[in-house]
Design a protein around this motif. Sequence first.
Motif, PDB file in Angstrom:
ATOM      1  N   ALA A 126       0.715   4.235  -2.677  1.00  0.00           N
ATOM      2  CA  ALA A 126       0.388   5.611  -2.286  1.00  0.00           C
ATOM      3  C   ALA A 126       1.547   6.568  -2.500  1.00  0.00           C
ATOM      4  O   ALA A 126       1.361   7.710  -2.896  1.00  0.00           O
ATOM      5  N   THR A 186       1.845  15.322   1.282  1.00  0.00           N
ATOM      6  CA  THR A 186       1.119  14.220   1.910  1.00  0.00           C
ATOM      7  C   THR A 186       1.671  13.987   3.311  1.00  0.00           C
ATOM      8  O   THR A 186       2.777  14.420   3.647  1.00  0.00           O
ATOM      9  N   ASN A 223       0.834  -1.210   0.000  1.00  0.00           N
ATOM     10  CA  ASN A 223       0.000   0.000   0.000  1.00  0.00           C
ATOM     11  C   ASN A 223       0.866   1.256   0.000  1.00  0.00           C
ATOM     12  O   ASN A 223       0.511   2.266  -0.610  1.00  0.00           O
ATOM     13  N   ASN A 257      -7.319  -0.094   0.367  1.00  0.00           N
ATOM     14  CA  ASN A 257      -6.109  -0.584   1.029  1.00  0.00           C
ATOM     15  C   ASN A 257      -6.441  -1.571   2.139  1.00  0.00           C
ATOM     16  O   ASN A 257      -5.785  -2.610   2.287  1.00  0.00           O
TER      17      ASN A 257
END
Lengths: 248, 215
Positions: A22, A230, A18, A157
Amino acid sequence: MSNFEKYGIEHLSPSSCNLFTASPAMFVLQKCLGKKTSVGAAAHRGSAVEHGLAHFLTTGDAAGAVSLAKNEFATLTAMIGDPRQEKEAAAIADMVMTAIAETKDYGKPSSMQGKIEYKVEGLSVPLIGYYDFEFEDHGVLIDLKTTHALPSKISTNHARQVALYVAARGDNLDARITYVTSKKSATYQLENKREHVQALEKIALTIQKFIGISDDPYELASLVVPDVDTFYFSDPITRQMAFEIWGL
Amino acid sequence: MALGFNLESNSGGGNFLPICKFDARSGRMFRRDRDNGENVDVDITKTFKAVIDFENLEVGFINFNTGGAPHFAMATYGDTMPDKPSPDHKPGVRFVAKLASACGGDVREMASNAKAFLVGVDQLHNDYLAGLAKNAGQLPVVVLADTVPVVSGEGSKRTTNYSPVFEITGWVKRPDDLGGSTRVAATPKATPPATGANKVSAPSKKAPADDEDFG
């Protein structure tokens, strides 16, 4: 030498897959360049609440569960200096109680924090993970997720992660994900387990192909770009690392 | 309408086939024949029966008011809608039909941008799509079952047009002289798997056995 061996990667996990999905840049930073990065208080909140719930489900001691969760959180976050630490700490007790209310009727888990290992054809390392709770009597496997906003469905996810656990444990298990906030909770039944496992397999094989491009981690870094807005790069030290490596 | 008009640009008239046309103002179906260089419209309203090639249905924009040959900006149904070439172009359809022997027996092109006609064709196309699952690779045999008046405007601008009511009476394999090609049914596009949004609760505790009820 396999692609993974070059970087000392002995296994992949749902979370590393994941992560690659991402933020490939963070994957390179952590897994290829071997940099340690802080996970933030929110990630520890989940571990702490899970710890508390595990205590309740095995002992029936709600007060002890809250106390244990708070202590666990304080310990895990003692050194991280995350500005959200206080907010997260304040939510722990209510999240534990919400989690207890949502799951108490399942009874005592037959196993907790169980390790699973899943082999993917063509992938030179196994996928490894740890599920939260299995209730063998009910044929149910539950993963606990803490959040401040209750979702209306399982995230992709999370679906992949829990689908893998079930694939490794036995497809006939009823996979569920329990989301808890400090006020609300919901348990959703996972659908399309097979497809989600296949997605994870594809991601894992993509990682294998990606890191096979070069033995030089900096060359891999040059192929990706971090999105420093992020949360992966919100920690000042991690942000600095990104700047030093990518100049961004 | 279900035909969407959301399809790709593909202008051009293709082969020049004799035509069959539905006059929405009178609610009549005509076959246009050529007789000594003259157009002769033969009323086939009562006898209209045809195999419609909906596999190669075209949608787009048509301008019949060019002063000459109509101009088409069409795309095969399912592709992307063309841009509207001019304000005079109106949404329309074009397809080929093989007439039954009782109403001509040959292959004709049908095209229209009359709203009343499109309503009827749209319904027919919906019926076609619904029936396709059980009749894959076949084309519908269609009759004109009725026409229904559609009144629009008010006062002196009040007009009455007629929508055709088509009915599928059967399915046949593509007639050899219809041309075109049978499309292989497209594999349904795969979609991302749902994750799960059904809330579930913990299993309820087992109720104690009730011996009294069953002696």
